[in-house]
Scaffold this motif. Structure first.
Motif, PDB file in Angstrom:
ATOM      1  N   PRO A  60       0.816  -1.219   0.000  1.00  0.00           N
ATOM      2  CA  PRO A  60       0.000   0.000   0.000  1.00  0.00           C
ATOM      3  C   PRO A  60       0.854   1.275   0.000  1.00  0.00           C
ATOM      4  N   HIS A  61       0.520   2.184  -0.916  1.00  0.00           N
ATOM      5  CA  HIS A  61       1.216   3.470  -1.021  1.00  0.00           C
ATOM      6  C   HIS A  61       0.243   4.489  -1.588  1.00  0.00           C
ATOM      7  N   PRO A  62       0.486   5.772  -1.316  1.00  0.00           N
ATOM      8  CA  PRO A  62      -0.468   6.815  -1.711  1.00  0.00           C
ATOM      9  C   PRO A  62      -0.088   7.483  -3.037  1.00  0.00           C
ATOM     10  N   HIS A  63      -1.060   8.133  -3.637  1.00  0.00           N
ATOM     11  CA  HIS A  63      -0.800   9.001  -4.791  1.00  0.00           C
ATOM     12  C   HIS A  63      -1.669  10.248  -4.669  1.00  0.00           C
ATOM     13  N   ILE A  64      -1.164  11.365  -5.190  1.00  0.00           N
ATOM     14  CA  ILE A  64      -1.994  12.565  -5.380  1.00  0.00           C
ATOM     15  C   ILE A  64      -1.652  13.194  -6.738  1.00  0.00           C
ATOM     16  N   GLN A  67      -3.017  10.321 -12.512  1.00  0.00           N
ATOM     17  CA  GLN A  67      -3.693   9.050 -12.775  1.00  0.00           C
ATOM     18  C   GLN A  67      -2.613   7.991 -12.991  1.00  0.00           C
ATOM     19  N   THR A  68      -2.802   6.801 -12.430  1.00  0.00           N
ATOM     20  CA  THR A  68      -1.927   5.682 -12.782  1.00  0.00           C
ATOM     21  C   THR A  68      -2.615   4.889 -13.883  1.00  0.00           C
ATOM     22  N   PHE A  69      -1.823   4.518 -14.887  1.00  0.00           N
ATOM     23  CA  PHE A  69      -2.355   3.892 -16.096  1.00  0.00           C
ATOM     24  C   PHE A  69      -1.557   2.622 -16.338  1.00  0.00           C
ATOM     25  N   THR A 104      -4.981   5.507  -1.878  1.00  0.00           N
ATOM     26  CA  THR A 104      -3.955   4.518  -1.551  1.00  0.00           C
ATOM     27  C   THR A 104      -4.246   3.270  -2.383  1.00  0.00           C
ATOM     28  N   HIS A 105      -3.188   2.642  -2.919  1.00  0.00           N
ATOM     29  CA  HIS A 105      -3.407   1.360  -3.592  1.00  0.00           C
ATOM     30  C   HIS A 105      -2.225   0.430  -3.398  1.00  0.00           C
ATOM     31  N   ALA A 106      -2.471  -0.840  -3.741  1.00  0.00           N
ATOM     32  CA  ALA A 106      -1.430  -1.869  -3.708  1.00  0.00           C
ATOM     33  C   ALA A 106      -1.598  -2.725  -4.946  1.00  0.00           C
ATOM     34  N   GLU A 107      -0.476  -3.247  -5.448  1.00  0.00           N
ATOM     35  CA  GLU A 107      -0.525  -4.094  -6.635  1.00  0.00           C
ATOM     36  C   GLU A 107       0.317  -5.339  -6.413  1.00  0.00           C
ATOM     37  N   ASP A 108      -0.303  -6.482  -6.648  1.00  0.00           N
ATOM     38  CA  ASP A 108       0.354  -7.762  -6.398  1.00  0.00           C
ATOM     39  C   ASP A 108       0.087  -8.729  -7.550  1.00  0.00           C
ATOM     40  N   ALA A 303       7.758   3.884  -6.522  1.00  0.00           N
ATOM     41  CA  ALA A 303       6.820   2.777  -6.685  1.00  0.00           C
ATOM     42  C   ALA A 303       5.956   3.036  -7.915  1.00  0.00           C
ATOM     43  N   PRO A 304       5.412   2.014  -8.515  1.00  0.00           N
ATOM     44  CA  PRO A 304       4.597   2.238  -9.697  1.00  0.00           C
ATOM     45  C   PRO A 304       3.205   2.747  -9.341  1.00  0.00           C
TER      46      PRO A 304
HETATM   47 MN    MN Z   1       1.135   3.227  -7.397  1.00  0.00          MN
END
Ligand code: MN
Length: 304
Positions: A60-64, A67-69, A104-108, A303-304
Motif C-alpha cells: 500500500p502506497h499513496p498518490h496525489i 492518474q496511474t495507467f 492509496t493502492h497496492a498491486e500484487d 513505486a509504480p
Molecule cells: Mn502506485
C-alpha cells in the motif's frame, strides 16, 4: 515549402527495482525530458518469468495529483485501493486509477498467475483544474483494435484512426500499443499539436527511421503529421503523446504536485497514517515515504 521535422531524441531508460525485486526500465521521468504531453512517468516491467512463489508485490502506497495507467501484456495483477476496489487485471486490459485529491493502492501478482509479468505502467499528470478531483478507479477490459499494415493497433488512451479509447483522461493525449507478428509497415496519422514518444516493449522496430529496441525512449517532438513504423519480425511499440503539458509539476516519490509544501504535507500525512485511507487484503507491507527533507534533491518516484 514544408517545415522541417523536429529532431529526434534518443533517451535511455534507467534500470531500477520495484516491489518483489522486479527489475524495470524507467523511461520517464528522464533526466533530459520529464513529460510527454501529460504523461509524466513510464515504467516498462518485464517480460520476466518469476521463480516459484515470486512475483510483483508493491505494498500500500499513496498518490496525489495524477492518474496511474497500467497496460498489461502478460501475467495477472490484483489491484486493491482505499475506495474498496479489488480488481484483477488480465492481458489486454487497462487499469486507470485517478488519484486526484488522494488515494492509496497496492498491486500484487495474482497467486498462480503463471509466473510471468510484462506490463507498462504510466502516470498522467492532472491539470490544475482537475488535480484535486475525487479519487476513482476503473478497469477497461475492452479497448478498440485497428488492424492496419500488418500491425494490430490497440487504442489505450485518446483516439487514433477514428477509434477512441473509453479510458477517462483529463487532457488531450494518446496512448497506443502497436504490435506485429512479423513483417509490417504502417504510416500512422498523428495529431500535429501533440508531442510524441515511442518505446519498444518487445523485439526490434523502426520508428521514424530509427531502429529501436527495449530500453530507449524515442522522443519525436511536435508537428508530425504521421509516423512511419516498420518491423521485420514480431515486435511491440508503445506510442504516447499529448499536448505539451504547460504547467510546472513537481514529481516526488508517488506524488505529483506544484509546490514543495504540498509534497511535504502529503509525505507527513502518509507517514503519520493520516488523510489517506487504508488498503485491505494486500499481502505486502505498507510503503514508507522517504524523508521530505530531501525535497530539494527531487528524488525519483519509488513505486509504480
Ligand atoms: Mn502506485
Amino acid at each position: 515549402m514544408s517545415v522541417p521535422l523536429p529532431a529526434l531524441e534518443r533517451l535511455e531508460a534507467r534500470s531500477t527495482e520495484i516491489g518483489g525485486g522486479i527489475l524495470i526500465r524507467r523511461a520517464l521521468p528522464n533526466r533530459r525530458r520529464r513529460t510527454v504531453g501529460a504523461w509524466c512517468f513510464l515504467d516498462h516491467a518485464g517480460p520476466i518469468e518469476f521463480d516459484a512463489g515470486g512475483g510483483m508485490h508493491v505494498g500500500p502506497h499513496p498518490h496525489i495529483g495524477l492518474q496511474t495507467f497500467t497496460w498489461l501484456i502478460e501475467g495477472e495483477v490484483v489491484h486493491r485501493d482505499s475506495l474498496g476496489n479489488e480488481q484483477l487485471i488480465t492481458p489486454g486490459q487497462v487499469n486507470l486509477m485517478t488519484a486526484g485529491s488522494g488515494i492509496t493502492h497496492a498491486e500484487d501478482s495474482a497467486p498462480g498467475s503463471g509466473g510471468r509479468l510484462h506490463a507498462a505502467q504510466l502516470w498522467i499528470a492532472l491539470p490544475e483544474h482537475e488535480r484535486r478531483r475525487a479519487p476513482a478507479f476503473r478497469n477497461y477490459p475492452h479497448l478498440p483494435l485497428i488492424e492496419r499494415g500488418g500491425f494490430s493497433v490497440r487504442v489505450l488512451a485518446g483516439s487514433a484512426c477514428g477509434e477512441t479509447s473509453p479510458a477517462q483522461v483529463y487532457s488531450p493525449l494518446i496512448g497506443l500499443d502497436v504490435a506485429s507478428t512479423g513483417r509490417a509497415a504502417l504510416e500512422l496519422p498523428l495529431e500535429t499539436a501533440f508531442e510524441h514518444a515511442a518505446l519498444v516493449l518487445a523485439g526490434t522496430a523502426s520508428v521514424a527511421g530509427e531502429t529501436l529496441t527495449p530500453g530507449t525512449l524515442l522522443y519525436l517532438g511536435t508537428g508530425r503529421e504521421t509516423i512511419a513504423l516498420r518491423t521485420d519480425a514480431a515486435a511491440r511499440v508503445l506510442l504516447i503523446g499529448g499536448t505539451p503539458f504547460g504547467e510546472e509539476i513537481l514529481v516526488w516519490w508517488n506524488f505529483v504536485a506544484r509546490t514543495r509544501a504540498e509534497i511535504a504535507a502529503a509525505t507527513s500525512d502518509w507517514n503519520a497514517g493520516r488523510y489517506f485511507g487504508p488498503v485491505h487484503g494486500s499481502p505486502a507491507p505498507r510503503l514508507i515515504a522517504p524523508d521530505a527533507a530531501g525535497l530539494n534533491l527531487r528524488p525519483e518516484p519509488a513505486a509504480p
